[in-house]
Design an enzyme around this catalytic site. Structure first.
Site, PDB file in Angstrom:
ATOM      1  N   GLU A  63     -19.701  45.502 -22.591  1.00  0.00           N
ATOM      2  CA  GLU A  63     -18.503  46.349 -22.622  1.00  0.00           C
ATOM      3  C   GLU A  63     -18.631  47.524 -21.659  1.00  0.00           C
ATOM      4  O   GLU A  63     -17.650  47.937 -21.022  1.00  0.00           O
ATOM      5  CB  GLU A  63     -18.289  46.919 -24.038  1.00  0.00           C
ATOM      6  CG  GLU A  63     -18.070  45.901 -25.137  1.00  0.00           C
ATOM      7  CD  GLU A  63     -19.371  45.410 -25.761  1.00  0.00           C
ATOM      8  OE1 GLU A  63     -20.366  45.247 -25.034  1.00  0.00           O
ATOM      9  OE2 GLU A  63     -19.392  45.159 -26.973  1.00  0.00           O
ATOM     10  N   CYS A  86     -20.989  46.761 -30.735  1.00  0.00           N
ATOM     11  CA  CYS A  86     -21.941  47.464 -31.597  1.00  0.00           C
ATOM     12  C   CYS A  86     -21.426  48.866 -31.934  1.00  0.00           C
ATOM     13  O   CYS A  86     -20.652  49.459 -31.184  1.00  0.00           O
ATOM     14  CB  CYS A  86     -23.315  47.527 -30.938  1.00  0.00           C
ATOM     15  SG  CYS A  86     -23.366  48.529 -29.462  1.00  0.00           S
ATOM     16  N   ALA A 173     -46.968   7.965 -25.511  1.00  0.00           N
ATOM     17  CA  ALA A 173     -48.143   7.936 -24.646  1.00  0.00           C
ATOM     18  C   ALA A 173     -48.855   6.602 -24.851  1.00  0.00           C
ATOM     19  O   ALA A 173     -48.711   5.967 -25.899  1.00  0.00           O
ATOM     20  CB  ALA A 173     -49.087   9.064 -25.023  1.00  0.00           C
ATOM     21  N   MET A 174     -49.643   6.219 -23.866  1.00  0.00           N
ATOM     22  CA  MET A 174     -50.453   5.013 -24.033  1.00  0.00           C
ATOM     23  C   MET A 174     -51.550   5.322 -25.069  1.00  0.00           C
ATOM     24  O   MET A 174     -51.818   6.491 -25.370  1.00  0.00           O
ATOM     25  CB  MET A 174     -51.104   4.608 -22.694  1.00  0.00           C
ATOM     26  CG  MET A 174     -50.105   4.315 -21.578  1.00  0.00           C
ATOM     27  SD  MET A 174     -48.794   3.180 -22.074  1.00  0.00           S
ATOM     28  CE  MET A 174     -49.698   1.648 -22.181  1.00  0.00           C
ATOM     29  N   ALA A 175     -52.190   4.282 -25.575  1.00  0.00           N
ATOM     30  CA  ALA A 175     -53.231   4.493 -26.587  1.00  0.00           C
ATOM     31  C   ALA A 175     -54.323   5.417 -26.054  1.00  0.00           C
ATOM     32  O   ALA A 175     -54.907   6.208 -26.786  1.00  0.00           O
ATOM     33  CB  ALA A 175     -53.821   3.154 -27.010  1.00  0.00           C
ATOM     34  N   SER A 179     -49.980  10.091 -20.620  1.00  0.00           N
ATOM     35  CA  SER A 179     -48.589  10.300 -21.003  1.00  0.00           C
ATOM     36  C   SER A 179     -47.757  10.966 -19.927  1.00  0.00           C
ATOM     37  O   SER A 179     -46.543  10.984 -20.011  1.00  0.00           O
ATOM     38  CB  SER A 179     -48.525  11.172 -22.254  1.00  0.00           C
ATOM     39  OG  SER A 179     -48.926  12.475 -21.927  1.00  0.00           O
ATOM     40  N   ARG A 195     -36.573  25.577 -21.181  1.00  0.00           N
ATOM     41  CA  ARG A 195     -37.683  26.537 -21.275  1.00  0.00           C
ATOM     42  C   ARG A 195     -37.200  27.924 -20.879  1.00  0.00           C
ATOM     43  O   ARG A 195     -37.526  28.912 -21.533  1.00  0.00           O
ATOM     44  CB  ARG A 195     -38.804  26.143 -20.300  1.00  0.00           C
ATOM     45  CG  ARG A 195     -39.714  25.049 -20.785  1.00  0.00           C
ATOM     46  CD  ARG A 195     -40.841  24.894 -19.772  1.00  0.00           C
ATOM     47  NE  ARG A 195     -41.749  23.811 -20.113  1.00  0.00           N
ATOM     48  CZ  ARG A 195     -42.792  23.454 -19.375  1.00  0.00           C
ATOM     49  NH1 ARG A 195     -43.066  24.090 -18.244  1.00  0.00           N
ATOM     50  NH2 ARG A 195     -43.578  22.470 -19.751  1.00  0.00           N
ATOM     51  N   ASP A 211     -53.871  18.059 -21.635  1.00  0.00           N
ATOM     52  CA  ASP A 211     -53.063  17.998 -20.396  1.00  0.00           C
ATOM     53  C   ASP A 211     -53.172  19.238 -19.515  1.00  0.00           C
ATOM     54  O   ASP A 211     -52.660  19.241 -18.404  1.00  0.00           O
ATOM     55  CB  ASP A 211     -51.562  17.831 -20.750  1.00  0.00           C
ATOM     56  CG  ASP A 211     -51.298  16.592 -21.586  1.00  0.00           C
ATOM     57  OD1 ASP A 211     -52.176  15.704 -21.586  1.00  0.00           O
ATOM     58  OD2 ASP A 211     -50.246  16.520 -22.244  1.00  0.00           O
ATOM     59  N   GLY A 317     -47.446  17.528 -29.462  1.00  0.00           N
ATOM     60  CA  GLY A 317     -47.640  16.126 -29.809  1.00  0.00           C
ATOM     61  C   GLY A 317     -47.049  15.776 -31.164  1.00  0.00           C
ATOM     62  O   GLY A 317     -46.320  16.562 -31.790  1.00  0.00           O
TER      63      GLY A 317
HETATM   64  C1  AOF Z   1     -22.612  44.706 -27.825  1.00  0.00           C
HETATM   65  N1  AOF Z   1     -22.564  44.303 -26.546  1.00  0.00           N
HETATM   66  O1  AOF Z   1     -23.477  43.350 -24.756  1.00  0.00           O
HETATM   67  C2  AOF Z   1     -24.718  43.363 -26.734  1.00  0.00           C
HETATM   68  C3  AOF Z   1     -24.733  43.742 -28.118  1.00  0.00           C
HETATM   69  O2  AOF Z   1     -30.785  48.159 -28.562  1.00  0.00           O
HETATM   70  P1  AOF Z   1     -29.424  47.915 -28.021  1.00  0.00           P
HETATM   71  O3  AOF Z   1     -28.623  49.164 -27.805  1.00  0.00           O
HETATM   72  O4  AOF Z   1     -29.416  47.031 -26.780  1.00  0.00           O
HETATM   73  O5  AOF Z   1     -28.608  47.093 -29.141  1.00  0.00           O
HETATM   74  C4  AOF Z   1     -28.984  45.782 -29.448  1.00  0.00           C
HETATM   75  C5  AOF Z   1     -28.070  45.179 -30.468  1.00  0.00           C
HETATM   76  O6  AOF Z   1     -26.710  45.295 -30.055  1.00  0.00           O
HETATM   77  C6  AOF Z   1     -28.326  43.682 -30.627  1.00  0.00           C
HETATM   78  O7  AOF Z   1     -29.289  43.412 -31.623  1.00  0.00           O
HETATM   79  C7  AOF Z   1     -26.945  43.167 -31.004  1.00  0.00           C
HETATM   80  O8  AOF Z   1     -26.688  43.358 -32.378  1.00  0.00           O
HETATM   81  C8  AOF Z   1     -26.029  44.073 -30.193  1.00  0.00           C
HETATM   82  N2  AOF Z   1     -25.798  43.471 -28.875  1.00  0.00           N
HETATM   83  N3  AOF Z   1     -23.655  44.382 -28.608  1.00  0.00           N
HETATM   84  O9  AOF Z   1     -21.693  45.392 -28.276  1.00  0.00           O
HETATM   85  C9  AOF Z   1     -23.567  43.656 -25.964  1.00  0.00           C
HETATM   86  N4  AOF Z   1     -25.782  42.754 -26.171  1.00  0.00           N
HETATM   87 ZN    ZN Z   2     -22.869  47.488 -27.594  1.00  0.00          ZN
END
Ligand code: AOF
Ligand code: ZN
Length: 385
Positions: A63, A86, A173-175, A179, A195, A211, A317
């Protein structure tokens, strides 16, 4: 009749701008953990006057970026936000205050923020300030963007994605244990994408000693489309978490040597000379007749959530796969299936020792099937029954 028509067109417009805000939010998917992915679009007289997304912990929320871009044009605008704004002082000041101060006329959100610091209070404060509030626009899409953050806030557990790769006959995997490279290059690129958006990659000392995998994200191995959207410098290495009750990991292994944090989960500490990024976590073990010294996976997951791990990507695994499934900890199974047959002597996908009746077999609901080059990728969720 006329009223219905205009309500429909407002909903249609709300969905249009919310889907734009969701696309913006997704640009933070590799970087925001432990924070959620959030996007915001400000619209005034049918024109986008500001937009933004949250990029990284400690940096401004979506925001704030959007309000800064809009400047004075934010007054009288409609704010489309993928998560309830928030209303608390965290690492940054409350977005609700900033929206009220800027004179936003209406706020449309996809979902409420389950963070106990917020949990509906953000929307309440906006209404108290005389701002019109609409909630629930494209809520499914918004949930899908933040499975880890939402699950951790709602349950105190991380969201667990279990990755497995197998042949047409369900063999991994083979025995002999050979893998590597069952699946194709495209599947391996896809794994890199998963990831990259995880908070942590979980594996075992047995896999590490067999591995010697790096368990890192390599930008050059990501799909080209992804590389175009996410700059190389924005990549973050997920924490590498290794279940190592038999002390198989040594300071020479790649999981230790590669850049980034590595946590070794053990039942006893050792006094080897580990690099700074290695932390040993000592867990009390449970003595089961068949699983001597096994670490309680449920307690481990609770502890990982307390360390703000939102989403855990598991590459290990058959034993850990079976353990997580038996403990009911898997949220999603991601199965890459290569068009090969490995035969009956090859190793199976997962160990479920107590399973002797078909009625007790774990079942899954197929969410998606996608072709990855020559392979198939199945996404499945456990069937709640
Ligand atoms: C929002 N807009 O883009 C995000 C929110 O420690 P802070 O100030 O970064 O707050 C983290 C918390 O705010 C996070 O756990 C989640 O509840 C909220 N994230 N809120 O209005 C945002 N990233
Ligand atoms: Zn916020």
């Amino acid at each position: 009749m006329k009223k219905t028509h205009s309500a429909d067109s407002v909903k249609c417009q709300d969905e249009f701008y919310m889907s734009y805000a969701l696309r913006l939010a997704s640009l933070g998917r590799f970087t925001t953990t432990p924070n959620p992915n959030v996007g915001c679009v400000l619209v005034r007289h049918g024109q986008v006057v500001g937009e933004g997304y949250h990029l990284r912990l400690g940096e401004p929320h979506a925001e704030i970026h959007a309000l800064q871009k809009a400047g004075r044009l934010a007054k009288g605008s409609v704010a489309y936000i993928t998560l309830e704004p928030c209303c608390h002082y965290g690492k940054t000041p409350p977005c609700v205050e900033a929206l009220i101060k800027a004179g936003v006329r209406r706020v449309v959100v996809a979902i409420e923020d389950p963070n106990p610091e917020i949990a509906g209070r953000g929307l309440y404060q906006l209404k108290q300030a005389g701002i019109e509030v609409t909630s629930g626009i494209l809520s499914t899409e918004a949930q899908d963007l933040n499975p880890g953050f939402l699950k951790r806030m709602r349950t105190g557990l991380p969201y667990i994605q279990l990755k497995m790769a197998c042949s047409l006959d369900g063999r991994t995997a083979m025995a002999s244990g050979e893998s590597q490279w069952i699946t194709s290059e495209q599947s391996r690129q896809d794994v890199q994408f998963f990831r990259a958006q995880s908070s942590a990659i979980l594996s075992t000392g047995v896999t590490v000693s067999a591995d010697n995998p790096a368990l890192t994200v390599r930008w050059e191995s990501l799909p080209k489309k992804t590389q175009a959207l996410y700059p190389q410098e924005s990549l973050r290495q997920p924490v590498r978490i290794i279940l190592d009750r038999h002390h198989k990991v040594t300071p020479q292994h790649q999981v230790v040597q590669q850049p980034g944090t590595c946590w070794l989960i053990r039942t006893k500490t050792d006094h080897q000379d580990w690099p700074n990024q290695v932390e040993q976590w000592i867990f009390s073990s449970i003595q089961w007749p068949d699983k001597k010294n096994a670490i309680d996976l449920g307690s481990l997951m609770t502890a990982l959530a307390k360390r703000e791990m939102n989403l855990i990507w598991v590459e290990a695994g058959a034993e850990l796969a079976g353990g997580l499934l038996e403990a009911g900890l898997v949220d999603e199974l991601i199965l890459y299936m290569a068009p090969k047959l490995l035969g009956n002597t090859a190793r199976g996908l997962c160990q479920l020792p107590g399973l002797n009746e078909l009625a007790k077999a774990p079942e899954f609901v197929l969410q998606e099937v996608k072709q990855m080059g020559p392979d198939l990728r199945l996404r499945l969720k456990p069937d709640p029954g």
